[in-house]
Design an enzyme around this catalytic site. Structure first.
Site, short mmCIF file in Angstrom:
data_model
loop_
_atom_site.label_atom_id
_atom_site.label_comp_id
_atom_site.label_asym_id
_atom_site.label_seq_id
_atom_site.Cartn_x
_atom_site.Cartn_y
_atom_site.Cartn_z
N HIS A 106 3.50 12.74 -8.33
CA HIS A 106 3.22 13.69 -9.32
C HIS A 106 1.72 13.54 -9.35
O HIS A 106 1.11 12.55 -8.92
CB HIS A 106 3.51 13.23 -10.70
CG HIS A 106 3.09 11.97 -11.29
ND1 HIS A 106 3.95 10.86 -11.08
CD2 HIS A 106 2.24 11.60 -12.16
CE1 HIS A 106 3.49 9.79 -11.69
NE2 HIS A 106 2.43 10.22 -12.28
N HIS A 108 -1.84 14.45 -11.74
CA HIS A 108 -2.64 14.89 -12.81
C HIS A 108 -3.64 15.81 -12.79
O HIS A 108 -4.41 15.76 -12.14
CB HIS A 108 -3.21 13.64 -13.50
CG HIS A 108 -2.22 12.60 -13.85
ND1 HIS A 108 -1.48 12.01 -14.86
CD2 HIS A 108 -1.60 11.30 -12.98
CE1 HIS A 108 -0.71 11.23 -14.82
NE2 HIS A 108 -0.71 10.48 -13.46
P1 5GP Z 1 1.76 7.54 -13.63
O1 5GP Z 1 1.09 6.58 -14.60
O2 5GP Z 1 2.76 7.27 -13.35
O3 5GP Z 1 0.25 8.17 -12.67
O4 5GP Z 1 1.48 8.82 -14.75
C1 5GP Z 1 2.92 9.01 -15.82
C2 5GP Z 1 2.50 9.90 -16.64
O5 5GP Z 1 3.72 10.62 -17.32
C3 5GP Z 1 1.51 9.44 -17.76
O6 5GP Z 1 0.18 10.40 -17.99
C4 5GP Z 1 2.41 9.66 -19.13
O7 5GP Z 1 1.81 9.95 -20.28
C5 5GP Z 1 3.53 10.75 -18.74
N1 5GP Z 1 4.84 10.55 -19.24
C6 5GP Z 1 5.57 9.43 -19.52
N2 5GP Z 1 6.58 9.65 -20.02
C7 5GP Z 1 6.92 10.89 -20.15
C8 5GP Z 1 7.71 12.02 -20.77
O8 5GP Z 1 8.85 11.64 -21.26
N3 5GP Z 1 7.29 13.22 -20.59
C9 5GP Z 1 5.96 13.86 -20.27
N4 5GP Z 1 6.16 15.31 -20.33
N5 5GP Z 1 5.23 12.87 -19.65
C10 5GP Z 1 5.53 11.52 -19.87
#
Ligand code: 5GP
Length: 143
Positions: A106, A108
């Site tokens: 993903h 951001h």
């Molecule tokens: P990563 O740390 O993998 O780059 O980003 C994961 C993102 O997913 C984080 O920014 C976190 O806030 C978001 N996130 C985690 N759980 C959920 C969820 O259940 N729903 C949504 N919409 N975002 C989530």
């Protein structure tokens, strides 16, 4: 979770893509889903997620990667139009030591406002769903 490993089909974004967990959608087509981060680092923090299963940028098929980054640019422009931020940070993490917490690729899109401090990565407070829905509608209207 290291860089290598087997894709877990029960990660939270896979569940969102299957409709098993609700999300506040900004945009969807056959290849990607874009929705509001539930723990936003700033107002308008948006995620762009390919539907094809991959853990990170390194194990993503090049065509899938090209598609998702093109759409990330388009959605970032809509975020700019809708929310008028002073800057936009685009981030993407590979592997837990790099900060990745959900092991489905993903991007951001994090709007930045000069007057507001940024919450840390994965340290945002859970957002109010009504507020998230309003922001998502504003962004969608600019797509
Ligand atoms: P990563 O740390 O993998 O780059 O980003 C994961 C993102 O997913 C984080 O920014 C976190 O806030 C978001 N996130 C985690 N759980 C959920 C969820 O259940 N729903 C949504 N919409 N975002 C989530």
């Amino acid at each position: 979770m290291s860089l290598d490993g087997i894709y877990d089909p029960d990660n939270i974004f896979a569940k969102i893509l299957r409709g098993e967990i609700p999300n506040v959608t900004v945009y969807e087509d056959d290849h990607i889903l874009s929705f509001m981060d539930a723990f936003p680092q700033s107002r308008g923090h948006t995620l762009v997620v390919p539907k094809a299963a991959s853990r990170n940028l390194l194990d993503t098929k090049p065509d899938d990667l090209a598609y998702v980054i093109r759409k990330t640019q388009i959605i970032a422009k809509a975020v700019k139009q809708a929310l008028q931020p002073d800057g936009i940070t685009i981030t993407q993490f590979n592997g837990a030591p790099a900060g990745q917490t959900v092991f489905h690729l993903h991007f951001h899109i994090i709007p930045r406002y000069v007057s507001e401090n940024l919450a840390g990565h994965s340290q945002g407070q859970m957002a109010d769903m009504t507020e998230l829905s309003k922001i998502a509608a504003e962004i969608s209207a600019n797509l």
